[in-house]
Design an enzyme around this catalytic site. Structure first.
Site, mmCIF file in Angstrom:
data_model
loop_
_atom_site.group_PDB
_atom_site.id
_atom_site.type_symbol
_atom_site.label_atom_id
_atom_site.label_comp_id
_atom_site.label_asym_id
_atom_site.label_seq_id
_atom_site.Cartn_x
_atom_site.Cartn_y
_atom_site.Cartn_z
ATOM 1 N N GLY A 26 44.858 -17.088 8.636
ATOM 2 C CA GLY A 26 45.247 -17.017 9.885
ATOM 3 C C GLY A 26 44.269 -17.496 10.934
ATOM 4 N N CYS A 27 43.055 -17.057 10.900
ATOM 5 C CA CYS A 27 41.973 -17.184 11.817
ATOM 6 C C CYS A 27 41.689 -18.647 11.353
ATOM 7 C CB CYS A 27 40.784 -16.178 11.482
ATOM 8 S SG CYS A 27 41.359 -14.786 12.202
ATOM 9 N N THR A 28 41.515 -19.170 10.345
ATOM 10 C CA THR A 28 41.029 -20.642 9.801
ATOM 11 C C THR A 28 42.143 -21.746 10.466
ATOM 12 O OG1 THR A 28 40.021 -19.903 8.092
ATOM 13 C CG2 THR A 28 40.484 -22.110 7.954
ATOM 14 N N ALA A 84 41.486 -21.665 14.294
ATOM 15 C CA ALA A 84 39.971 -22.274 14.552
ATOM 16 C C ALA A 84 39.989 -23.846 14.253
ATOM 17 C CB ALA A 84 38.951 -21.844 13.697
#
Length: 154
Positions: free
Chosen positions: A45-47, A50
């Site tokens: 999710g963070c990738t 970002a």
């Protein structure tokens, strides 16, 4: 847990980025700044989030916005994340979570139906004078940047 609201002064910060360079809120005075808080570099999710910011960086910058990411990850992990995903904006390291806490982006949250303590995925838009223009908590990783761009008319 304190939550920021429109018009509040953005909490000040001085943190190391992925290059171990100190970045402060004062560095962005006179410019608009988007601060997105995410739980952990190199997670799916963070990738996604970002990379969505990376892919939107040109139009955001053209509209006068700088972007920084903020997580509790150590500088070395942020350096690997930035290199792997070709992220060109600062990724700030807040290992003691003091800045995340000041922004209301660290505390109790629901995760798979359980209450846990951790980073609350959040995004803030800070105006040229250092005041909160947008404060979004519990945002979704997917589609968030597109909705933010729509809100900002970028």
């Amino acid at each position: 847990m304190t939550r920021l609201e429109v018009g509040d002064a953005a909490p000040d910060f001085q943190l190391a980025d992925q290059n171990d360079t100190t970045v402060s809120l004062a560095d962005f005075r006179g410019r608009k700044l988007i601060v997105f808080c995410y739980p952990a570099a190199m997670t799916p999710g963070c990738t996604k989030e970002a990379c969505d910011f990376r892919d939107s960086i040109a139009p955001l910058q053209a509209a006068g916005y700088a972007v920084v990411g903020l997580s509790p990850d150590p500088v070395a992990k942020l350096a690997k994340f930035a290199e792997k995903e070709s992220l060109t904006y600062p990724l700030l390291s807040d290992p003691d979570k003091s800045v995340l806490t000041a922004y209301g982006a660290y505390g109790e949250k629901k995760l798979y139906g359980k209450t846990v303590t951790g980073v609350i995925r959040s995004t803030f838009v800070i105006d040229e004078k250092g005041n909160i223009e947008v404060a979004h908590y519990n945002v979704k990783a997917t589609g968030h940047v597109a909705s933010l761009r729509k809100l900002l008319d970028v």
